[in-house]
Design an enzyme around this catalytic site. Structure first.
Site, PDB file in Angstrom:
ATOM      1  N   TYR A  42      18.662  -0.635 -10.251  1.00  0.00           N
ATOM      2  CA  TYR A  42      19.005   0.299 -11.323  1.00  0.00           C
ATOM      3  C   TYR A  42      20.043   1.315 -10.880  1.00  0.00           C
ATOM      4  CZ  TYR A  42      14.815  -1.199 -13.909  1.00  0.00           C
ATOM      5  OH  TYR A  42      13.871  -1.895 -14.590  1.00  0.00           O
ATOM      6  N   CYS A  46      12.168   0.375  -7.469  1.00  0.00           N
ATOM      7  CA  CYS A  46      11.759   0.287  -8.877  1.00  0.00           C
ATOM      8  C   CYS A  46      10.241   0.435  -8.973  1.00  0.00           C
ATOM      9  CB  CYS A  46      12.187  -1.050  -9.475  1.00  0.00           C
ATOM     10  SG  CYS A  46      13.925  -1.416  -9.189  1.00  0.00           S
ATOM     11  N   MET A  47       9.702   0.313 -10.187  1.00  0.00           N
ATOM     12  CA  MET A  47       8.257   0.471 -10.354  1.00  0.00           C
ATOM     13  C   MET A  47       7.480  -0.596  -9.592  1.00  0.00           C
ATOM     14  SD  MET A  47       5.985   0.618 -13.845  1.00  0.00           S
ATOM     15  CE  MET A  47       6.932   1.932 -14.563  1.00  0.00           C
ATOM     16  N   ASP A  48       7.995  -1.824  -9.622  1.00  0.00           N
ATOM     17  CA  ASP A  48       7.231  -2.957  -9.082  1.00  0.00           C
ATOM     18  C   ASP A  48       7.917  -3.660  -7.923  1.00  0.00           C
ATOM     19  OD1 ASP A  48       5.488  -2.708 -11.387  1.00  0.00           O
ATOM     20  OD2 ASP A  48       7.129  -3.645 -12.502  1.00  0.00           O
ATOM     21  N   ARG A  60     -14.197  19.407  13.034  1.00  0.00           N
ATOM     22  CA  ARG A  60     -14.039  18.698  11.767  1.00  0.00           C
ATOM     23  C   ARG A  60     -12.686  18.000  11.679  1.00  0.00           C
ATOM     24  NH1 ARG A  60     -14.962  23.916   9.816  1.00  0.00           N
ATOM     25  NH2 ARG A  60     -12.866  23.789   8.953  1.00  0.00           N
TER      26      ARG A  60
HETATM   27  C1  PLP Z   1      -9.329  18.493   5.251  1.00  0.00           C
HETATM   28  C2  PLP Z   1     -10.176  19.418   5.993  1.00  0.00           C
HETATM   29  C3  PLP Z   1     -10.408  19.234   7.368  1.00  0.00           C
HETATM   30  C4  PLP Z   1      -9.682  18.206   8.197  1.00  0.00           C
HETATM   31  O1  PLP Z   1      -8.353  18.650   8.409  1.00  0.00           O
HETATM   32  P1  PLP Z   1      -7.333  17.768   9.267  1.00  0.00           P
HETATM   33  O2  PLP Z   1      -6.099  18.607   9.349  1.00  0.00           O
HETATM   34  O3  PLP Z   1      -7.104  16.518   8.467  1.00  0.00           O
HETATM   35  O4  PLP Z   1      -7.973  17.490  10.553  1.00  0.00           O
HETATM   36  C5  PLP Z   1     -11.336  20.053   7.986  1.00  0.00           C
HETATM   37  N1  PLP Z   1     -11.968  21.029   7.293  1.00  0.00           N
HETATM   38  C6  PLP Z   1     -11.729  21.244   5.977  1.00  0.00           C
HETATM   39  C7  PLP Z   1     -12.442  22.326   5.275  1.00  0.00           C
HETATM   40  C8  PLP Z   1     -10.827  20.467   5.289  1.00  0.00           C
HETATM   41  O5  PLP Z   1     -10.582  20.703   3.992  1.00  0.00           O
END
Ligand code: PLP
Length: 370
Positions: A261, A308-310, A220
């Site tokens: 600022y 600044c903000m912008d 993942r």
């Molecule tokens: C965000 C997340 C990821 C990915 O993590 P990275 O460090 O960005 O690779 C995988 N699994 C879960 C549950 C996450 O919340």
């Protein structure tokens, strides 16, 4: 060549995302890649990033909330989508109807998913989450056998996977990684003993890059897809996001004159200032006041005084930048421009927070490599 834009814009290079996904799929040959596109793909735009990731070989998409998952479906994306965190009163039925995989961290959450499945008339696809030591989301080990038993007995639920999340994968060798892996194995064994045959997924970007033994069926990665490297070793990742603006005014000031600022910056000699119409409302942290460079006409040049903000002001010495000259606030770093990592280091955060914070209605996003 610079295209028309008003004040500042985020440019997302979809070819960089494709390159990074290919690198990750190569590194995890035995696993499918779930591209994590939560939080609007870490500020890169969930739908374009998801499409690019799928084109490059990702097979799944991961999002945080059901609303984020449903937005992918509404855009016509049919790949497997997994979501894992919502409020207790969320209605899971639309997610089940849309074929979105859901996570359960407790028997209560499982019961709410089952309720959604009954109302939908379709079994829910569920990934059971074990808390192996992050102590955040996930079912604690003491409650795990009951969750597994309830899920195994439930005809309105297909248990697709057992999954967990690592606390310290970005510190390779950290003892918690092996400790979490052991608990993950124990939780998986309990699921098998209950008659389930689930997939397993555990690895985020850092573990995808450094722990092939923890790839299991699915990895993942999130941050690495966007080209930001979470581990200490070099990786051939390409940052996908560039934040840029342009010069809208230049002027000479004399030595001793102060800028912005609070007059926190004073010219040591006669110099040329360039005004850049990007400020903290556009995503330039005020904490970068006098502490960061921009890339302008082939050189790094310092921000003079307060952001600044912008707007912010850049010290150009005796150079006279052209009106409309491109100002790169951060980018891939290829030419010497600052990177999101450099911003993060300067203000004591992580590059995740920098790019994710670039999702702002005020700042248009443009795509390259579409
Ligand atoms: C965000 C997340 C990821 C990915 O993590 P990275 O460090 O960005 O690779 C995988 N699994 C879960 C549950 C996450 O919340």
């Amino acid at each position: 060549m610079r295209s028309e834009f008003s004040r500042a814009e985020v440019v997302v290079d979809l070819d960089a995302i494709r390159h990074n996904v290919r690198l990750l799929t190569d590194r995890a040959p035995g696993a499918a890649v779930m591209a994590v596109v939560k939080a609007d793909a870490y500020g890169h735009g969930a739908v374009p990033a998801a499409r690019a990731a799928l084109e490059a070989g990702a097979r799944w998409l991961g999002a945080c909330s059901l609303a984020e998952g449903l937005a992918l479906r509404e855009a016509g994306i049919t790949a497997p989508v997994f979501t894992w965190l919502d409020a207790p009163d969320v209605d899971f039925a639309p997610g089940i109807a849309a074929g979105i995989d859901l996570s359960a961290s407790s028997t209560g959450e499982l019961a709410r998913i089952v309720d959604g499945a009954r109302r939908t008339g379709k079994p829910a696809r569920v990934h059971l989450k074990i808390d192996t030591g992050l102590s955040r989301n996930g079912c604690p080990l003491y409650a795990w056998p009951a969750l597994v038993k309830a899920a195994a007995a439930e005809t309105d639920v297909d248990v697709v996977a057992v999954w967990s999340h690592l606390a310290c994968a970005d510190e390779p060798g950290h003892p918690s990684i092996d400790a979490q892996a052991q608990r993950f194995q124990a939780a998986y064994d309990i699921a098998r003993e209950a008659g389930l045959n689930p997939l397993r997924h555990l690895a985020n970007s850092a573990a995808t890059l450094t722990r092939p033994d923890l790839h299991f069926d699915l990895v993942r990665p999130g941050i690495a897809i966007y080209g930001l490297n979470p581990v200490p070793q070099h990786e051939n990742l390409v940052p996908a996001m560039t934040f840029r603006s342009q010069v809208v005014l230049t002027k000479r000031i004399e030595a001793g004159e102060s800028v912005s600022y609070g007059h926190t910056w004073t010219a040591a000699r006669d110099t040329t200032l360039a005004l850049v119409p990007a400020g903290y409302a556009d995503g330039v942290p005020r904490a970068l006041s006098s502490r960061m460079d921009v890339w302008l006409e082939g050189k790094r040049r310092p921000i003079a005084g307060r952001v600044c903000m912008d707007q912010l002001v850049v010290d150009c010495g005796d150079d006279e930048p052209a009106l409309g000259a491109e100002v790169v606030l951060f980018g891939a770093g290829r030419d010497g421009e600052p990177t999101a990592r450099e911003w993060a280091d300067a203000i004591g955060t992580i590059d995740y927070e920098i790019v994710t914070g670039m999702y702002r209605p005020r700042v248009p996003r443009r795509y390259e490599g579409v």
